[in-house]
Design a protein around this motif. Sequence first.
Motif, PDB file in Angstrom:
ATOM      1  N   PHE A 147       0.545  -1.650  -0.150  1.00 22.04           N
ATOM      2  CA  PHE A 147       0.234  -0.330   0.226  1.00 22.04           C
ATOM      3  C   PHE A 147       0.607   0.745   0.157  1.00 22.04           C
ATOM      4  CE2 PHE A 147      -2.108   3.448   2.091  1.00 22.04           C
ATOM      5  CZ  PHE A 147      -3.569   3.817   1.667  1.00 22.04           C
ATOM      6  N   PHE A 148       1.841   1.076   0.740  1.00 27.52           N
ATOM      7  CA  PHE A 148       2.659   2.758   1.213  1.00 27.52           C
ATOM      8  C   PHE A 148       3.389   2.616   0.015  1.00 27.52           C
ATOM      9  CE2 PHE A 148       0.731   2.398   4.892  1.00 27.52           C
ATOM     10  CZ  PHE A 148       0.289   3.648   5.284  1.00 27.52           C
ATOM     11  N   THR A 149       3.790   2.033  -0.567  1.00 24.87           N
ATOM     12  CA  THR A 149       4.929   2.078  -2.005  1.00 24.87           C
ATOM     13  C   THR A 149       4.207   2.212  -2.998  1.00 24.87           C
ATOM     14  OG1 THR A 149       6.524  -0.142  -1.321  1.00 24.87           O
ATOM     15  CG2 THR A 149       6.044   0.838  -3.382  1.00 24.87           C
ATOM     16  N   GLU A 150       2.497   1.767  -3.108  1.00 21.57           N
ATOM     17  CA  GLU A 150       1.970   2.525  -4.293  1.00 21.57           C
ATOM     18  C   GLU A 150       1.524   3.508  -4.489  1.00 21.57           C
ATOM     19  OE1 GLU A 150      -0.235   2.405  -7.851  1.00 21.57           O
ATOM     20  OE2 GLU A 150       1.419   0.618  -7.335  1.00 21.57           O
ATOM     21  N   TYR A 151       1.077   4.254  -2.980  1.00 20.23           N
ATOM     22  CA  TYR A 151       0.893   5.656  -2.815  1.00 20.23           C
ATOM     23  C   TYR A 151       1.423   7.000  -1.756  1.00 20.23           C
ATOM     24  CZ  TYR A 151      -3.370   3.210  -4.242  1.00 20.23           C
ATOM     25  OH  TYR A 151      -4.261   1.974  -5.169  1.00 20.23           O
ATOM     26  N   CYS A 152       2.699   5.850  -1.660  1.00 12.52           N
ATOM     27  CA  CYS A 152       3.526   6.563  -1.288  1.00 12.52           C
ATOM     28  C   CYS A 152       4.844   6.953  -1.690  1.00 12.52           C
ATOM     29  CB  CYS A 152       4.237   6.275   0.647  1.00 12.52           C
ATOM     30  SG  CYS A 152       2.446   7.024   1.437  1.00 12.52           S
ATOM     31  N   GLY A 153       5.185   6.036  -2.681  1.00 10.03           N
ATOM     32  CA  GLY A 153       6.398   6.156  -3.630  1.00 10.03           C
ATOM     33  C   GLY A 153       7.791   5.807  -2.449  1.00 10.03           C
ATOM     34  N   LEU A 154       7.248   4.740  -1.763  1.00 11.83           N
ATOM     35  CA  LEU A 154       8.695   4.176  -1.211  1.00 11.83           C
ATOM     36  C   LEU A 154       8.784   2.971  -1.050  1.00 11.83           C
ATOM     37  CD1 LEU A 154       7.790   6.677   1.932  1.00 11.83           C
ATOM     38  CD2 LEU A 154       9.587   7.461  -0.396  1.00 11.83           C
ATOM     39  N   ASP A 155       9.934   2.805  -1.360  1.00 10.01           N
ATOM     40  CA  ASP A 155      10.116   1.132  -1.714  1.00 10.01           C
ATOM     41  C   ASP A 155      10.849   0.487   0.199  1.00 10.01           C
ATOM     42  OD1 ASP A 155       9.586   0.177  -3.792  1.00 10.01           O
ATOM     43  OD2 ASP A 155      11.073   1.403  -4.608  1.00 10.01           O
ATOM     44  N   PRO A 156      10.277  -0.791   0.519  1.00  5.20           N
ATOM     45  CA  PRO A 156      10.678  -1.397   2.142  1.00  5.20           C
ATOM     46  C   PRO A 156      12.438  -1.242   1.859  1.00  5.20           C
ATOM     47  CG  PRO A 156       8.497  -1.930   1.159  1.00  5.20           C
ATOM     48  CD  PRO A 156       9.232  -1.556   0.401  1.00  5.20           C
ATOM     49  N   PHE A 157      13.100  -1.089   3.259  1.00  6.05           N
ATOM     50  CA  PHE A 157      14.170  -0.816   3.589  1.00  6.05           C
ATOM     51  C   PHE A 157      14.820  -2.357   4.279  1.00  6.05           C
ATOM     52  CE2 PHE A 157      17.893   0.514   6.657  1.00  6.05           C
ATOM     53  CZ  PHE A 157      19.048   0.482   5.328  1.00  6.05           C
ATOM     54  N   SER A 158      15.761  -2.695   3.660  1.00 10.27           N
ATOM     55  CA  SER A 158      16.153  -3.919   4.483  1.00 10.27           C
ATOM     56  C   SER A 158      17.171  -3.926   4.928  1.00 10.27           C
ATOM     57  CB  SER A 158      16.186  -5.269   4.282  1.00 10.27           C
ATOM     58  OG  SER A 158      15.934  -6.175   5.183  1.00 10.27           O
ATOM     59  N   ASN A 159      18.446  -3.996   6.114  1.00  5.45           N
ATOM     60  CA  ASN A 159      19.344  -4.434   6.270  1.00  5.45           C
ATOM     61  C   ASN A 159      19.580  -5.809   7.281  1.00  5.45           C
ATOM     62  OD1 ASN A 159      19.920  -3.032   8.428  1.00  5.45           O
ATOM     63  ND2 ASN A 159      20.760  -0.858   7.625  1.00  5.45           N
ATOM     64  N   ALA A 160      20.423  -6.234   7.923  1.00  8.64           N
ATOM     65  CA  ALA A 160      21.386  -6.520   8.955  1.00  8.64           C
ATOM     66  C   ALA A 160      20.413  -6.648   9.884  1.00  8.64           C
ATOM     67  CB  ALA A 160      22.464  -7.188   8.965  1.00  8.64           C
ATOM     68  N   ASP A 161      19.887  -5.014  10.570  1.00  8.44           N
ATOM     69  CA  ASP A 161      19.588  -4.645  11.733  1.00  8.44           C
ATOM     70  C   ASP A 161      18.395  -4.522  11.600  1.00  8.44           C
ATOM     71  OD1 ASP A 161      22.344  -4.620  12.375  1.00  8.44           O
ATOM     72  OD2 ASP A 161      22.058  -2.599  11.117  1.00  8.44           O
ATOM     73  N   VAL A 162      17.575  -4.717  10.471  1.00  6.01           N
ATOM     74  CA  VAL A 162      15.649  -4.702  10.611  1.00  6.01           C
ATOM     75  C   VAL A 162      15.446  -6.390  11.069  1.00  6.01           C
ATOM     76  CG1 VAL A 162      13.996  -3.971   9.235  1.00  6.01           C
ATOM     77  CG2 VAL A 162      16.558  -2.974   9.011  1.00  6.01           C
ATOM     78  N   SER A 163      14.388  -6.177  11.900  1.00  6.92           N
ATOM     79  CA  SER A 163      14.017  -7.601  12.205  1.00  6.92           C
ATOM     80  C   SER A 163      13.330  -7.659  11.757  1.00  6.92           C
ATOM     81  CB  SER A 163      13.739  -7.615  13.503  1.00  6.92           C
ATOM     82  OG  SER A 163      12.193  -6.814  14.210  1.00  6.92           O
ATOM     83  N   LYS A 164      12.309  -9.541  11.548  1.00 10.33           N
ATOM     84  CA  LYS A 164      12.042  -9.404  10.360  1.00 10.33           C
ATOM     85  C   LYS A 164      10.010  -9.078  10.778  1.00 10.33           C
ATOM     86  CE  LYS A 164      13.855 -13.814   9.088  1.00 10.33           C
ATOM     87  NZ  LYS A 164      13.589 -15.215   9.198  1.00 10.33           N
ATOM     88  N   ASP A 165       9.927  -8.287  11.766  1.00 13.85           N
ATOM     89  CA  ASP A 165       8.942  -8.063  12.252  1.00 13.85           C
ATOM     90  C   ASP A 165       8.500  -6.534  12.320  1.00 13.85           C
ATOM     91  OD1 ASP A 165      10.304  -6.503  14.124  1.00 13.85           O
ATOM     92  OD2 ASP A 165       9.006  -7.536  16.031  1.00 13.85           O
ATOM     93  N   THR A 166       9.922  -6.134  11.592  1.00 14.54           N
ATOM     94  CA  THR A 166       9.615  -4.513  11.168  1.00 14.54           C
ATOM     95  C   THR A 166       9.590  -3.942  10.278  1.00 14.54           C
ATOM     96  OG1 THR A 166      10.231  -4.426  13.013  1.00 14.54           O
ATOM     97  CG2 THR A 166      10.520  -2.175  11.989  1.00 14.54           C
ATOM     98  N   MET A 167       9.246  -2.913   9.450  1.00 14.50           N
ATOM     99  CA  MET A 167       8.891  -2.564   8.051  1.00 14.50           C
ATOM    100  C   MET A 167       9.388  -0.916   7.916  1.00 14.50           C
ATOM    101  SD  MET A 167       6.129  -2.462   5.027  1.00 14.50           S
ATOM    102  CE  MET A 167       5.687  -1.868   5.882  1.00 14.50           C
ATOM    103  N   VAL A 168      10.203  -0.167   7.607  1.00 17.47           N
ATOM    104  CA  VAL A 168      10.891   0.675   7.340  1.00 17.47           C
ATOM    105  C   VAL A 168      10.869   1.229   5.792  1.00 17.47           C
ATOM    106  CG1 VAL A 168      12.647   1.446   8.055  1.00 17.47           C
ATOM    107  CG2 VAL A 168      12.323   0.225   9.291  1.00 17.47           C
ATOM    108  N   LEU A 169      10.316   2.395   5.928  1.00 14.30           N
ATOM    109  CA  LEU A 169      10.443   2.968   4.505  1.00 14.30           C
ATOM    110  C   LEU A 169      10.808   4.803   4.658  1.00 14.30           C
ATOM    111  CD1 LEU A 169       6.735   2.309   4.132  1.00 14.30           C
ATOM    112  CD2 LEU A 169       8.245   1.735   2.878  1.00 14.30           C
ATOM    113  N   LYS A 170      11.758   5.046   4.116  1.00 18.06           N
ATOM    114  CA  LYS A 170      12.985   6.143   4.441  1.00 18.06           C
ATOM    115  C   LYS A 170      12.213   7.284   3.452  1.00 18.06           C
ATOM    116  CE  LYS A 170      17.456   4.261   5.264  1.00 18.06           C
ATOM    117  NZ  LYS A 170      19.006   4.245   4.898  1.00 18.06           N
TER     118      LYS A 170
END
Length: 335
Positions: free
Chosen positions: A176-199
């Motif tokens: 939803f937020f990728t489509e309408y906010c133009g942001l892709d989820p960001f991930s690296n080794a520090d981001v847990s599987k139960d968290t999604m981050v959009l910069k």
Amino acid sequence: MENQRPGAAYGIDHYVVPVSDIDRWSAFYTNVLGAVPRSMGGDRPVRPPRARPGVQFTFVGACHVGGASRPEALPASKGLGVGLPRYRYFVRAEDIDDHLRRLDQYQVTHTAAIRTSEEGEDGTAVRFEDPDGNQLEFWAPARMPAGGMDGETAVKVGRVAGALFESRDLTKTGDFFTEYCGLDPFSNADVSKDTMVLKFAAGGRLAFKRVDALIGRTGGHIHPLHTAILMRGDEMMQVYERMWADLPEWDHDPAVRACVPAEEAQRLPPRVGIHGSPVGQPWRTGFGRGDSFWDWDTNAFHWVPGVPVAGTEATLTPESSQKYLAAHLAGKQSR
């Protein structure tokens, strides 16, 4: 910024949280964040303006923050670092000790300074809560984004650095937020599987934590609780038109939506609808559509148009949506 897609979210312009005592809430923001009550759109200090009965705003720098009076008991806080939603503010790392002393001075429940990269970015966080258990955070990133401290308050609190919300399904939320906010989820080794981050495009982040059940501190359908997101004004109407084409309209006016049981609202898909303030009605009159939108978990949002600050494309100065609405209507009528 070279790869920033059109219609991307730049950051948070303002937000509204539920409170049981508006005057106590306003004093908290003044003491702890250096907020200054003033008239909307002006610099003259006044008693915090009421947007409508039961809602009052104060200003943390350029950001106006709202407290919405909620007569019924608020859901119990899940505690520091756990309760959601959580709004964070930029501060400088060298000022952390001063912020901790001020929190102690006003007997605010808070954590120690926490060195963390749990949302994919290094920095220091201090988590605390207002008198009603609404979660807040001072965030000192290892690399302060351009404009992060613009308009800082007298106690050195900068602009809103982001927010963390509940999500029962991170995949659906991300789509939803990728489509309408133009942001892709960001991930690296520090981001847990139960968290999604959009910069955000201007620094800071919009993040979501997976939960099994919503605790009831969002409920944007029942109360005027919402988060306003900045985007470029010259791209805003195209995003609204895409939303109107894709998403159903919540035809009920805010007073009717308030009667919808939380369990029913939580089963609804994303939608758009009229904003609860007087600003919302011109959208319904002009387009037959609303300017607010809801995600899968009753989190409510609307867009605020902005223009790039001179000399930078990374920061936006917010403007009234009314001129964009008027110009778009004029263009629509001439076609």
